[in-house]
Design a protein around this motif. Structure first.
Motif, PDB file in Angstrom:
ATOM      1  N   GLY A  29       0.790  -1.222   0.000  1.00 10.15           N
ATOM      2  CA  GLY A  29       0.000   0.000   0.000  1.00 10.15           C
ATOM      3  C   GLY A  29       0.821   1.270   0.000  1.00 10.15           C
ATOM      4  N   GLY A  30       2.146   1.139  -0.124  1.00  6.66           N
ATOM      5  CA  GLY A  30       3.008   2.317  -0.038  1.00  6.66           C
ATOM      6  C   GLY A  30       3.751   2.627  -1.320  1.00  6.66           C
ATOM      7  N   LEU A  31       4.467   3.739  -1.271  1.00  4.77           N
ATOM      8  CA  LEU A  31       5.294   4.193  -2.390  1.00  4.77           C
ATOM      9  C   LEU A  31       6.756   3.967  -2.059  1.00  4.77           C
ATOM     10  N   VAL A  32       7.467   3.327  -2.969  1.00  6.57           N
ATOM     11  CA  VAL A  32       8.914   3.160  -2.862  1.00  6.57           C
ATOM     12  C   VAL A  32       9.567   4.127  -3.843  1.00  6.57           C
ATOM     13  N   VAL A  33      10.541   4.889  -3.379  1.00  4.09           N
ATOM     14  CA  VAL A  33      11.224   5.849  -4.241  1.00  4.09           C
ATOM     15  C   VAL A  33      12.588   5.290  -4.635  1.00  4.09           C
ATOM     16  N   SER A  34      12.835   5.223  -5.928  1.00  7.76           N
ATOM     17  CA  SER A  34      14.109   4.743  -6.443  1.00  7.76           C
ATOM     18  C   SER A  34      15.109   5.892  -6.481  1.00  7.76           C
ATOM     19  N   CYS A  35      16.133   5.794  -5.643  1.00  6.53           N
ATOM     20  CA  CYS A  35      17.151   6.844  -5.540  1.00  6.53           C
ATOM     21  C   CYS A  35      18.400   6.398  -6.287  1.00  6.53           C
ATOM     22  N   GLN A  36      18.483   6.784  -7.552  1.00  4.73           N
ATOM     23  CA  GLN A  36      19.618   6.430  -8.399  1.00  4.73           C
ATOM     24  C   GLN A  36      19.965   7.618  -9.281  1.00  4.73           C
ATOM     25  N   ALA A  37      21.217   7.674  -9.709  1.00  8.68           N
ATOM     26  CA  ALA A  37      21.647   8.730 -10.626  1.00  8.68           C
ATOM     27  C   ALA A  37      22.588   8.113 -11.649  1.00  8.68           C
ATOM     28  N   MET A  58      11.003  11.729   4.281  1.00  9.45           N
ATOM     29  CA  MET A  58      10.293  12.881   4.853  1.00  9.45           C
ATOM     30  C   MET A  58       8.974  13.125   4.121  1.00  9.45           C
ATOM     31  N   GLY A  59       8.957  12.822   2.831  1.00  9.46           N
ATOM     32  CA  GLY A  59       7.748  13.002   2.033  1.00  9.46           C
ATOM     33  C   GLY A  59       6.755  11.860   2.155  1.00  9.46           C
ATOM     34  N   GLY A  60       7.127  10.804   2.867  1.00  6.87           N
ATOM     35  CA  GLY A  60       6.195   9.705   3.085  1.00  6.87           C
ATOM     36  C   GLY A  60       6.533   8.399   2.405  1.00  6.87           C
ATOM     37  N   ALA A  61       7.706   8.287   1.785  1.00  9.90           N
ATOM     38  CA  ALA A  61       8.075   7.038   1.116  1.00  9.90           C
ATOM     39  C   ALA A  61       8.119   5.888   2.123  1.00  9.90           C
ATOM     40  N   ALA A  62       7.546   4.747   1.725  1.00  6.40           N
ATOM     41  CA  ALA A  62       7.548   3.564   2.584  1.00  6.40           C
ATOM     42  C   ALA A  62       8.848   2.790   2.471  1.00  6.40           C
ATOM     43  N   GLY A  63       9.580   3.014   1.389  1.00  9.50           N
ATOM     44  CA  GLY A  63      10.832   2.309   1.167  1.00  9.50           C
ATOM     45  C   GLY A  63      11.659   3.016   0.116  1.00  9.50           C
ATOM     46  N   ILE A  64      12.894   2.554  -0.043  1.00  3.64           N
ATOM     47  CA  ILE A  64      13.839   3.121  -1.002  1.00  3.64           C
ATOM     48  C   ILE A  64      14.402   2.000  -1.859  1.00  3.64           C
ATOM     49  N   ARG A  65      14.598   2.277  -3.136  1.00  7.51           N
ATOM     50  CA  ARG A  65      15.326   1.353  -4.020  1.00  7.51           C
ATOM     51  C   ARG A  65      16.663   2.006  -4.337  1.00  7.51           C
ATOM     52  N   ALA A  66      17.754   1.266  -4.150  1.00  6.62           N
ATOM     53  CA  ALA A  66      19.090   1.840  -4.333  1.00  6.62           C
ATOM     54  C   ALA A  66      19.984   0.843  -5.049  1.00  6.62           C
ATOM     55  N   ASN A  67      20.953   1.382  -5.786  1.00  7.15           N
ATOM     56  CA  ASN A  67      21.828   0.575  -6.632  1.00  7.15           C
ATOM     57  C   ASN A  67      23.277   0.605  -6.149  1.00  7.15           C
TER      58      ASN A  67
END
Length: 249
Positions: A29-37, A58-67
């Motif tokens: 039910g949440g949003l995962v934000v992919s933090c990649q550049a 801080m904006g409400g992301a339930a999780g992070i995707r990182a590489n």
């Protein structure tokens, strides 16, 4: 299996595996934000990715995707939400694979991720490992395996191989999958109707409305990257809206 049997089985499960499953369940039910550049982006690097992850949470992301191990470790120190870790590998022919081998799996987990996203396509993997072998490595390390797939058949096969979740990440990015400008919500819906594991939506999701549509299609959670974290791409889109007369302004 009755309630007592399930309780006994859960008690035998290693604590790390229980923690990984709890991480996966918390994303529902949440949003995962992919933090990649990408290479050449001034924001590329662990320090910037950690700051980006903090802002997303801080904006409400339930999780992070990182590489990559460095970014994953930096994000792990910065936030306490679940991390979907990946390790992208570029082959000599230019093709890109996501966590395609047991070695890459172990590197992602050692960096601090209990959720490992991996290539679930039918393409031959570097080193010759099968999808089942890669997933088994994830489970041997008491983590959860999230298969990035591009077609319905791949999603079903990944589930048969033991994947704990499947996502539409690679739809449109393999030579044989359907190419489209919009998110592949049809694929989300088809997989969600056929599988009893979480199906997550990822790929070309650019608006809050599309996030809502992905949930309506049956997504357990939604992953968004470029539309939130790629300042270069977002700025280019706005500049295109300015039009050719901007130089005279």
């Amino acid at each position: 299996m009755d309630t007592e049997d399930r309780t006994t089985e859960a008690a035998r499960e290693p604590a790390g595996a229980r923690g990984a499953r709890a991480d996966l369940a918390s994303l529902r039910g949440g949003l995962v934000v992919s933090c990649q550049a990408r290479g050449g982006n001034p924001l590329r690097g662990p320090t910037f990715m950690a700051a980006m992850a903090r802002a997303a949470v801080m904006g409400g992301a339930a999780g992070i995707r990182a590489n990559g191990p460095d970014d994953i470790a930096a994000v792990r120190r910065a936030v306490d939400v679940p991390i979907i870790g990946i390790l992208k590998v570029t082959m000599p022919d230019g093709s890109l694979f996501i966590t395609p081998s047991p070695e890459t799996v172990r590197a992602v987990i050692a960096a601090g991720s209990r959720l490992v996203a991996l290539d679930g396509t039918g393409r031959a993997r570097a080193g010759g490992a099968t999808l089942r072998q890669v997933i088994d490595t994830v489970h041997a390390e008491s983590a959860c395996a999230l298969a990035d797939i591009s077609t319905e058949d791949e999603g079903l096969h990944a589930a048969d191989c033991g994947a704990d979740a499947v996502g539409t990440t690679l739809s449109g990015y393999t030579p044989y999958s359907r190419r489209q400008a919009e998110p592949d919500l049809v694929l989300v819906e088809r997989l969600a109707s056929r599988l009893d594991i979480p199906v997550f939506a990822e790929g070309r999701i650019a608006t809050p409305g599309q996030v809502r549509q992905a949930f309506e299609a049956g997504a357990a959670f939604v992953v968004v990257g470029t539309a939130i974290t790629d300042i270069v791409a977002v700025t280019r889109a706005f500049v295109r809206g300015v039009g050719p007369g901007r130089a005279e302004a």
